[in-house]
Design a protein around this motif. Structure first.
Motif, PDB file in Angstrom:
ATOM      1  N   ASP A   1       0.817  -1.211   0.000  1.00 18.75           N
ATOM      2  CA  ASP A   1       0.000   0.000   0.000  1.00 18.75           C
ATOM      3  C   ASP A   1       0.852   1.263   0.000  1.00 18.75           C
ATOM      4  O   ASP A   1       0.445   2.312   0.502  1.00 18.75           O
ATOM      5  CB  ASP A   1      -0.961   0.013   1.198  1.00 18.75           C
ATOM      6  N   LYS A   2       2.027   1.183  -0.591  1.00 21.25           N
ATOM      7  CA  LYS A   2       2.968   2.301  -0.548  1.00 21.25           C
ATOM      8  C   LYS A   2       2.477   3.494  -1.365  1.00 21.25           C
ATOM      9  O   LYS A   2       1.981   3.346  -2.484  1.00 21.25           O
ATOM     10  CB  LYS A   2       4.342   1.881  -1.062  1.00 21.25           C
ATOM     11  N   ARG A   3       2.635   4.665  -0.780  1.00 22.05           N
ATOM     12  CA  ARG A   3       2.488   5.926  -1.483  1.00 22.05           C
ATOM     13  C   ARG A   3       3.762   6.719  -1.235  1.00 22.05           C
ATOM     14  O   ARG A   3       4.063   7.071  -0.090  1.00 22.05           O
ATOM     15  CB  ARG A   3       1.265   6.697  -1.000  1.00 22.05           C
ATOM     16  N   THR A   4       4.510   6.982  -2.294  1.00 21.32           N
ATOM     17  CA  THR A   4       5.796   7.654  -2.147  1.00 21.32           C
ATOM     18  C   THR A   4       5.635   9.036  -1.548  1.00 21.32           C
ATOM     19  O   THR A   4       6.444   9.465  -0.719  1.00 21.32           O
ATOM     20  CB  THR A   4       6.491   7.748  -3.520  1.00 21.32           C
ATOM     21  N   THR A   5       4.600   9.748  -1.945  1.00 24.41           N
ATOM     22  CA  THR A   5       4.297  11.066  -1.391  1.00 24.41           C
ATOM     23  C   THR A   5       2.860  11.077  -0.889  1.00 24.41           C
ATOM     24  O   THR A   5       2.012  10.344  -1.381  1.00 24.41           O
ATOM     25  CB  THR A   5       4.473  12.166  -2.454  1.00 24.41           C
ATOM     26  N   GLU A   6       2.598  11.919   0.109  1.00 22.95           N
ATOM     27  CA  GLU A   6       1.255  11.964   0.677  1.00 22.95           C
ATOM     28  C   GLU A   6       0.234  12.495  -0.319  1.00 22.95           C
ATOM     29  O   GLU A   6      -0.935  12.093  -0.306  1.00 22.95           O
ATOM     30  CB  GLU A   6       1.247  12.824   1.943  1.00 22.95           C
ATOM     31  N   THR A   7       0.664  13.405  -1.174  1.00 25.14           N
ATOM     32  CA  THR A   7      -0.230  13.958  -2.179  1.00 25.14           C
ATOM     33  C   THR A   7       0.305  13.624  -3.567  1.00 25.14           C
ATOM     34  O   THR A   7       1.488  13.352  -3.754  1.00 25.14           O
ATOM     35  CB  THR A   7      -0.339  15.487  -2.030  1.00 25.14           C
ATOM     36  N   LEU A   8      -0.588  13.646  -4.551  1.00 25.16           N
ATOM     37  CA  LEU A   8      -0.172  13.385  -5.921  1.00 25.16           C
ATOM     38  C   LEU A   8       0.630  14.568  -6.456  1.00 25.16           C
ATOM     39  O   LEU A   8       0.282  15.728  -6.185  1.00 25.16           O
ATOM     40  CB  LEU A   8      -1.385  13.182  -6.826  1.00 25.16           C
ATOM     41  N   PRO A   9       1.691  14.297  -7.207  1.00 27.75           N
ATOM     42  CA  PRO A   9       2.369  15.410  -7.873  1.00 27.75           C
ATOM     43  C   PRO A   9       1.453  16.050  -8.903  1.00 27.75           C
ATOM     44  O   PRO A   9       0.602  15.388  -9.495  1.00 27.75           O
ATOM     45  CB  PRO A   9       3.581  14.737  -8.524  1.00 27.75           C
ATOM     46  N   ALA A  10       1.622  17.348  -9.119  1.00 28.20           N
ATOM     47  CA  ALA A  10       0.769  18.046 -10.080  1.00 28.20           C
ATOM     48  C   ALA A  10       1.116  17.676 -11.509  1.00 28.20           C
ATOM     49  O   ALA A  10       0.260  17.746 -12.403  1.00 28.20           O
ATOM     50  CB  ALA A  10       0.885  19.555  -9.879  1.00 28.20           C
ATOM     51  N   SER A  11       2.369  17.263 -11.738  1.00 23.02           N
ATOM     52  CA  SER A  11       2.793  16.927 -13.092  1.00 23.02           C
ATOM     53  C   SER A  11       3.847  15.843 -13.049  1.00 23.02           C
ATOM     54  O   SER A  11       4.455  15.578 -12.001  1.00 23.02           O
ATOM     55  CB  SER A  11       3.342  18.170 -13.813  1.00 23.02           C
ATOM     56  N   ALA A  12       4.072  15.221 -14.184  1.00 19.36           N
ATOM     57  CA  ALA A  12       5.093  14.182 -14.305  1.00 19.36           C
ATOM     58  C   ALA A  12       5.477  14.056 -15.770  1.00 19.36           C
ATOM     59  O   ALA A  12       4.709  14.423 -16.666  1.00 19.36           O
ATOM     60  CB  ALA A  12       4.584  12.848 -13.771  1.00 19.36           C
ATOM     61  N   ASP A  13       6.671  13.538 -16.031  1.00 19.74           N
ATOM     62  CA  ASP A  13       7.086  13.289 -17.405  1.00 19.74           C
ATOM     63  C   ASP A  13       6.334  12.103 -18.000  1.00 19.74           C
ATOM     64  O   ASP A  13       6.003  12.087 -19.183  1.00 19.74           O
ATOM     65  CB  ASP A  13       8.594  13.005 -17.469  1.00 19.74           C
ATOM     66  N   VAL A  14       6.091  11.087 -17.156  1.00 17.54           N
ATOM     67  CA  VAL A  14       5.386   9.871 -17.591  1.00 17.54           C
ATOM     68  C   VAL A  14       4.463   9.431 -16.464  1.00 17.54           C
ATOM     69  O   VAL A  14       4.881   9.388 -15.293  1.00 17.54           O
ATOM     70  CB  VAL A  14       6.365   8.724 -17.922  1.00 17.54           C
ATOM     71  N   VAL A  15       3.238   9.078 -16.805  1.00 14.60           N
ATOM     72  CA  VAL A  15       2.319   8.445 -15.855  1.00 14.60           C
ATOM     73  C   VAL A  15       1.964   7.068 -16.395  1.00 14.60           C
ATOM     74  O   VAL A  15       1.468   6.944 -17.518  1.00 14.60           O
ATOM     75  CB  VAL A  15       1.041   9.271 -15.642  1.00 14.60           C
ATOM     76  N   ILE A  16       2.244   6.052 -15.597  1.00 17.63           N
ATOM     77  CA  ILE A  16       1.931   4.670 -15.951  1.00 17.63           C
ATOM     78  C   ILE A  16       0.752   4.228 -15.104  1.00 17.63           C
ATOM     79  O   ILE A  16       0.797   4.329 -13.867  1.00 17.63           O
ATOM     80  CB  ILE A  16       3.137   3.746 -15.715  1.00 17.63           C
ATOM     81  N   ILE A  17      -0.291   3.740 -15.740  1.00 21.78           N
ATOM     82  CA  ILE A  17      -1.483   3.303 -15.021  1.00 21.78           C
ATOM     83  C   ILE A  17      -1.457   1.783 -14.944  1.00 21.78           C
ATOM     84  O   ILE A  17      -1.624   1.085 -15.939  1.00 21.78           O
ATOM     85  CB  ILE A  17      -2.761   3.794 -15.723  1.00 21.78           C
ATOM     86  N   GLY A  18      -1.222   1.265 -13.744  1.00 21.63           N
ATOM     87  CA  GLY A  18      -1.126  -0.174 -13.523  1.00 21.63           C
ATOM     88  C   GLY A  18       0.237  -0.565 -12.998  1.00 21.63           C
ATOM     89  O   GLY A  18       1.268  -0.155 -13.548  1.00 21.63           O
ATOM     90  N   SER A  19       0.260  -1.362 -11.930  1.00 21.85           N
ATOM     91  CA  SER A  19       1.527  -1.734 -11.288  1.00 21.85           C
ATOM     92  C   SER A  19       1.801  -3.227 -11.355  1.00 21.85           C
ATOM     93  O   SER A  19       2.529  -3.762 -10.519  1.00 21.85           O
ATOM     94  CB  SER A  19       1.538  -1.294  -9.811  1.00 21.85           C
ATOM     95  N   GLY A  20       1.212  -3.919 -12.343  1.00 23.20           N
ATOM     96  CA  GLY A  20       1.570  -5.314 -12.557  1.00 23.20           C
ATOM     97  C   GLY A  20       2.915  -5.418 -13.243  1.00 23.20           C
ATOM     98  O   GLY A  20       3.696  -4.451 -13.297  1.00 23.20           O
ATOM     99  N   LEU A  21       3.213  -6.578 -13.808  1.00 23.69           N
ATOM    100  CA  LEU A  21       4.509  -6.759 -14.450  1.00 23.69           C
ATOM    101  C   LEU A  21       4.666  -5.805 -15.633  1.00 23.69           C
ATOM    102  O   LEU A  21       5.746  -5.250 -15.839  1.00 23.69           O
ATOM    103  CB  LEU A  21       4.678  -8.210 -14.907  1.00 23.69           C
ATOM    104  N   THR A  22       3.608  -5.563 -16.401  1.00 25.37           N
ATOM    105  CA  THR A  22       3.720  -4.665 -17.546  1.00 25.37           C
ATOM    106  C   THR A  22       4.075  -3.248 -17.110  1.00 25.37           C
ATOM    107  O   THR A  22       5.033  -2.644 -17.610  1.00 25.37           O
ATOM    108  CB  THR A  22       2.412  -4.644 -18.352  1.00 25.37           C
ATOM    109  N   GLY A  23       3.303  -2.681 -16.189  1.00 25.84           N
ATOM    110  CA  GLY A  23       3.555  -1.314 -15.760  1.00 25.84           C
ATOM    111  C   GLY A  23       4.886  -1.149 -15.061  1.00 25.84           C
ATOM    112  O   GLY A  23       5.623  -0.191 -15.307  1.00 25.84           O
ATOM    113  N   THR A  24       5.216  -2.097 -14.180  1.00 25.61           N
ATOM    114  CA  THR A  24       6.451  -1.980 -13.413  1.00 25.61           C
ATOM    115  C   THR A  24       7.673  -2.192 -14.291  1.00 25.61           C
ATOM    116  O   THR A  24       8.684  -1.487 -14.155  1.00 25.61           O
ATOM    117  CB  THR A  24       6.434  -2.978 -12.243  1.00 25.61           C
ATOM    118  N   LEU A  25       7.613  -3.152 -15.214  1.00 25.03           N
ATOM    119  CA  LEU A  25       8.743  -3.371 -16.104  1.00 25.03           C
ATOM    120  C   LEU A  25       8.906  -2.203 -17.078  1.00 25.03           C
ATOM    121  O   LEU A  25      10.036  -1.834 -17.427  1.00 25.03           O
ATOM    122  CB  LEU A  25       8.575  -4.686 -16.870  1.00 25.03           C
TER     123      LEU A  25
END
Length: 475
Positions: free
Chosen positions: A39-63
């Protein structure tokens, strides 16, 4: 995590894609309940922006994140959004088998894509398996890896003849079969497989593993390189934003980004409603079985299996390098009862409800196979804790043409898709995710080394058309 932190529904063309109130826990998720990555959340709030957003943390998203962050000139800000616990979708719910198909899918793929593409697909699956094993061994990943002979066991004369015809056709076309051992003498087939009534056996190398732990290993590397992981944060929509960017919207806020990766498999149409024509979710069952004394210790099964019958296919992960339990998956002959149960719900909500456990008809088919085909299985089967002890559901992302979609989302610059693995993701992902990153970095399809039939193109989507067929068998 507080009740307020639990996720809101995903939306799909006006219908809710609800996160089940009490998702079932697979064998893999049961074994990591104290892992802080869940249940990890790196930051308490979501960043307002990012270079890349990956939706899904299975093998596809994580790899995909791993490939982006470990190649030269990595993006500065990568966010992975996960609707629930880390790797709690298909990767965290399968039966733990990485078995590259080496002949059986040749007939199906030839019909759909031609023999040359079918041949390339089988070579691709072997390459994927080799790369996964090499990575785990090189990086010393603690994920219960087993490497050994996997067996395709035909249990009827009809299944033996059908699969032999495919095998011979593949061989005649120039398919690589010198690494496959074929046994057609029934007595020898029974001895090799330990299955009474076996008619024929094909054997080649494959693996079983603890897929959640492989994902966790990759995720720890990504986190050390600055990745921001946000669990229990389902994306609800992706909309256009200023400057040609995209807004990935969640109940906790929005992230603006030029690059979105849908590693969403069965749930892709929850964010791209038109994709209901290309990827359909459907619930599937896996069973955990504790073997009796006749199949424990020195007599434990030492091969993984695909048990081929006329009305379905079992797969068996024997976990002989770890806890010794047997995990049954595949297209169990009684899965049709599950499909009938799913179809009774006119809303379609059951198709992606993975809170289901211990669906009795599927479990009964597992019992029947064990008691009828495994010599000595019944000797102490009534002992407490022996036999089928638990079953869980997972959601397969059924592809309309039986193969995953890899590439840019047409008419949506900066959006990318790797989804629709059709219940056969493990022998695809370890090359498909790197291939996707190659495309994201400006490479051509030829640079990916992937078979052409996996490429996401307008032409491929148009060929599927308005009447997709999601009933293609899982290899």
């Amino acid at each position: 995590m507080s009740a307020a932190a639990k996720p809101a529904p995903l939306l799909a063309g006006g219908k809710a894609f609800p996160v089940p109130r009490g998702m079932s826990l697979s064998h893999w998720l049961q074994g990591v309940r104290a892992n802080p990555l869940l249940d990890k959340r790196t930051t308490e709030t979501l960043p307002a922006s990012a270079d890349v957003v990956i939706i899904g943390s299975g093998l596809t998203g994580t790899l995909t994140a791993y490939e982006l962050l470990t190649r030269p000139d990595p993006p500065k800000n990568v966010v992975v959004l996960e609707a629930r616990e880390l790797c709690s979708g298909a990767t965290g719910r399968n039966a733990g088998h990485c078995k590259p198909d080496q002949y059986r899918g040749f007939a199906k793929y030839s019909k759909l894509f031609g023999k040359e593409q079918a041949k390339k697909l089988l070579a691709h699956e072997w390459e994927t398996w080799e790369k996964l094993v090499a990575f785990v061994q090189r990086e010393k990943v603690d994920c219960d890896l087993w490497v050994g002979d996997t067996l395709d066991v035909a249990m009827t004369d009809e299944a033996a003849a059908k699969n032999l015809a495919v095998y011979e056709d593949y061989k005649a076309y120039g398919g690589k079969v010198d690494h496959i051992t074929y046994t057609s003498v029934a007595v020898e087939a029974e001895k090799v497989s330990r299955l009474k009534g076996a008619k024929a056996v094909w054997a080649w190398k494959a693996s079983t593993l603890y897929p959640w732990k492989l994902v966790a290993h990759l995720m720890r590397i990504c986190l050390a390189k600055g990745l921001n992981l946000q669990t229990w944060t389902p994306a609800t929509s992706v909309t256009s934003s200023d400057g040609g960017h995209w807004a990935v919207n969640t109940a906790r806020g929005s992230i603006t980004t030029p690059t979105v990766v849908y590693a969403t498999n069965a749930y892709t149409s929850g964010l791209i409603p038109s994709w209901a024509s290309y990827i359909q979710p459907t619930a599937h069952m896996c069973n955990k079985v504790v073997p009796p004394r006749a199949f424990a210790g020195a007599r434990a099964l030492r091969n993984s299996y695909a048990v081929l019958a006329d009305d379905g296919t079992f797969t068996i992960n024997q976990r002989c390098t770890s806890d010794g339990t047997l995990l049954f998956g595949g297209d169990n002959p009684n899965q049709h009862w599950l499909k009938a149960y799913l179809a009774q719900d006119e809303s379609g909500m059951r198709l992606f409800d993975d809170s289901l456990s211990d669906f009795e008809p599927v479990t009964q088919a597992v019992r029947d196979l064990a008691t009828q085909s495994l010599e000595g299985w019944d000797e102490d089967i009534d002992s407490p804790g022996v036999g089928p002890v638990y079953a869980w559901s997972g959601i397969i992302g059924q592809s309309a043409d039986g193969l995953p979609f890899i590439g840019p989302l047409p008419d949506h610059p900066g959006q990318w898709v790797a989804a629709g693995f059709h219940g056969h993701g493990m022998p695809h992902i370890f090359t498909c995710a790197p291939g996707l990153v190659t495309l994201m970095q400006g490479g051509t399809w030829a640079d990916t080394g992937l078979p052409e039939c996996l490429e996401l193109t307008k032409e491929r989507l148009a060929k599927i058309g308005e009447t997709p067929d999601f009933n293609k068998p899982i290899v």
